[in-house]
Write an enzyme that holds these catalytic residues in place. Structure first.
Site, PDB file in Angstrom:
ATOM      1  CD  GLU A 104       0.541   8.802  -2.335  1.00 36.11           C
ATOM      2  OE1 GLU A 104       0.054   7.679  -2.238  1.00 36.11           O
ATOM      3  OE2 GLU A 104       0.712   9.567  -1.364  1.00 36.11           O
ATOM      4  CG  ASP A 270       1.563   3.285  -5.968  1.00 39.59           C
ATOM      5  OD1 ASP A 270       2.800   3.309  -5.753  1.00 39.59           O
ATOM      6  OD2 ASP A 270       0.738   3.830  -5.219  1.00 39.59           O
TER       7      ASP A 270
END
Length: 684
Positions: A104, A270
């Protein structure tokens, strides 16, 4: 993150896909706020200040925060240039130490540098950010040495998931049929290698645990949805039995007749999708500057990452998608019948360290959370020239995924507008029988708290802002009608739940009741029985930035003044909390009394951490991380554990600072008079 509730009429006047984004912006030019972001709106009860705060042009505000983040003295980066999860070291949330990092954080660095390139025309930092990520967070060939032994017709050995850590280790069962992997041969033929080009999710940057001799791949969560961070056993991704017990850490998680030294990595889809999303914008902005060649090599790498990201579209054991009940009886997938075409919680891959006795495995994931979806990345990978992956079937896969993701949001949208949790193709991780009447999405079962339950995964508002930001980008670029329909319902809900000003608030904890209607793409239900309420509010800096970003894109796509004013107001509210190294607010950490929680260790199991901490029944989170007791912030935690007051911390998370800076840069692009006023090069 909490906000006042008030009336708001956010009828969007949504632009259809045939309408130029630039035309929409031109038509709403009279609605544009001053570049200074001065607002008449104030938090409830505040006295309006006629002059408003004196803020410089939004691009200058971006650069000021950017320079603080990049200043070595601020402490956001390691000597290698890796972004830490946070400047502060005593930090326990998804990572369990501040100087770990995540995929991330790398993706946010790439996105931050894309905005920097747009504003300055300098694309060197963007390319360097991708290079740092590639060097340190994508396992090298030496770190995944036995992929050539992988058999796509037998991708992995089945092991059921369990709800409680105390049910582990989980026995491997080679008798359960698994499906075929339809991607491996295509990817190997396309790129001339069997290696995976994707990020592992977690890294011990400073080697605090001692599993390596520099930035080291580690893992934590391995034991079902009830395993919170406070119940994890951190372990190395390359398992050579140097630490832990006789079998390293393997027999804490899986039960087998014997164990081999091995490597294994887990991807957070993600994050990879966010990196692709950032590369899309870099390509658009550099092209607008007449400088597409400056980013072409990095964009090609992003395309490649998106090719491998398709593993996140597949059931964990490549079983057929839809009403898949019974590990033994659920049919193995063939071709792409095991694809749900959503971005699931992970994909993972591993194999033997011994190249003379090689084997390798790969898995997808059956669990899909709305918060991980990224229709903007799917759009880029399905149709945007340099980003469309080279594999023959990749473009069509991503085109299918784009539509499927948007339907997923629509299926999960509550009566109020917020998006509920997700769905699974493997009930309780073991292809179990769900409760009678459980709604379905293309045969996958509704799960209000997919993947983790402590705390429930969809109680956090952050997933709303993160995920809907991507939907808003897509709507701005393409005018996609389904994206607009979803946003037209979501935006009024969120506007009714926020306040701006120095005491700004946004939602923090959500509470859910009911369930969606079973999905029928030809006749979507109204979801009148699916409801959300806001339990409490906070001033989460990063999520506030993401929310401002979302509202700015929506406002630019629709000409909606209330959304634009809210975006500007949230940015101005954040800037009121500027300090020497970024933007931050005090955070009470009432969960830190759980640092003394017992970590489940099976009876008879004994081992050691690299520093000698003993791992055995009765061990606690901090007893196997005794180095935390040397942290300068530990005394406050110990006092709290001993019955004192809840401690407050001021944290500077890298991703959160980047989220704020990106929001400012986006606002400058959409409503300022900077280098690229208007849209990013989408449909005309």
């Amino acid at each position: 993150m909490r906000i006042h509730r008030g009336s708001s009429d956010v009828n969007s006047h949504r632009a259809k896909s045939s309408v130029s984004r630039r035309a929409v912006l031109a038509g709403s030019a009279a609605l544009t706020l001053p570049v200074s972001l001065k607002l008449a709106s104030t938090a409830q009860g505040d006295t309006p200040n006629a002059s408003g705060p004196s803020l410089r042009q939004a691009e200058d505000q971006f650069l000021e925060l950017y320079n603080k983040i990049k200043d070595p003295a601020s402490g956001y980066f390691s000597p290698e240039g890796i972004p830490y999860h946070s400047v502060e070291t005593l930090m326990v949330e998804a990572p369990d130490h501040g100087h770990e990092t995540t995929s991330e954080a790398y993706s946010y660095l790439i996105w931050l540098e894309a905005l920097y390139g747009r504003i300055t025309g300098d694309w060197g930092p963007f390319n360097e950010a991708w290079g740092i990520m590639e060097q340190y967070m994508i396992p090298s060939s030496e770190q995944q040495p036995t992929n050539s032994f992988y058999d796509p017709n037998s991708p992995a050995t089945y092991a059921p998931e369990y709800n409680e850590p105390s049910s582990y280790p989980s026995a491997l069962n080679p008798d359960v049929p698994v499906g075929e992997d339809p991607l491996a041969d295509e990817l190997a033929a396309t790129y001339g290698t069997d290696d995976i080009y994707g990020m592992h999710w977690l890294q011990d940057v400073d080697n605090v645990y001692g599993y390596g001799d520099g930035p080291t791949f580690i893992n934590t969560y391995q034991r079902g949805p009830q395993e919170s961070v406070f119940e994890t056993v951190p372990h190395p991704s390359i398992e050579d039995f140097s630490y832990g017990g006789p079998n390293g850490f393997l027999d804490l998680f899986t039960q087998d007749a014997s164990y081999a030294q091995q490597w294994r990595y887990t991807n957070a889809p993600d994050a990879d999708a966010r990196a692709v999303q950032a590369a899309y914008w870099a390509q658009q902005w550099a092209t607008e500057q007449g400088n597409a060649d400056a980013v072409a090599e990095t964009v090609a790498k992003a395309s490649r990452m998106g090719d491998y990201l398709r593993y996140a579209m597949y059931d964990k054991y490549f079983k057929q998608v839809g009403e898949c009940v019974g590990a033994d009886s659920c049919s193995p997938g063939s071709g792409k019948s095991s694809a749900h075409y959503l971005l699931s919680w992970y994909y993972a891959w591993g194999g033997a360290l011994d190249t003379s006795a090689g084997w390798a495995w790969r898995i997808g994931s059956s669990h899909c959370h709305f918060g991980y979806q990224n229709p903007m990345a799917a759009y880029a990978l399905s149709s945007q020239g340099p980003l469309t992956p080279q594999s023959p079937s990749a473009g069509q896969d991503w085109d299918t995924s784009l539509q499927r993701q948007l339907e997923f949001y629509r299926w999960l949208q509550s009566a109020e507008g917020a998006i509920a949790g997700g769905a699974t193709n493997s009930w309780e991780g073991a292809y179990g029988e769900p409760p009678s009447g459980t709604p379905t999405f293309y045969g996958m079962y509704y799960d209000w708290q997919p993947v983790y339950h402590d705390p429930p995964s969809n109680n956090w508002f952050g997933f709303q802002a993160w995920s809907m930001q991507r939907v808003a980008e897509l709507y701005y670029v393409t005018g996609n009608e389904l994206a607009g329909e979803i946003l037209d319902k979501w935006v009024p809900w969120v506007l009714s739940e926020i306040t701006t000003g120095s005491d700004y608030q946004i939602p923090s904890t959500l509470e859910w009741s009911g369930a969606p209607d079973t999905w029928d793409p030809d006749n979507p239900g109204s979801n009148d029985g699916l409801h959300v309420s806001v339990v409490n509010y906070s001033q989460d800096v990063g999520i506030t930035g993401s929310l401002a970003n979302t509202l700015a894109f929506y406002a630019a796509a629709t000409g909606n003044t209330e959304a634009q004013e809210a975006a500007a107001g949230l940015i101005e509210s954040l800037l009121a909390h500027t300090d020497d190294i970024g933007i931050a607010v005090p955070e009470p950490r009432d969960a830190y009394n759980r640092l003394a929680d017992e970590v489940y260790i099976p009876d008879g199991w004994s081992g050691t951490m690299p520093n000698g901490d003993v791992i055995e029944p009765g061990a606690t989170f901090d007893s196997i991380r005794s180095f935390l007791h040397d942290d300068p912030d530990w005394p406050r935690v110990q006092e709290y554990i001993d019955g004192g007051e809840v401690p407050e911390f001021v944290y500077h998370r890298f991703w959160a600072q980047a989220d704020v800076a990106i929001a400012i840069g986006v606002y400058a692009m959409l409503f300022g008079n900077g280098n690229g006023n208007g849209n990013g090069g989408g449909e005309e």
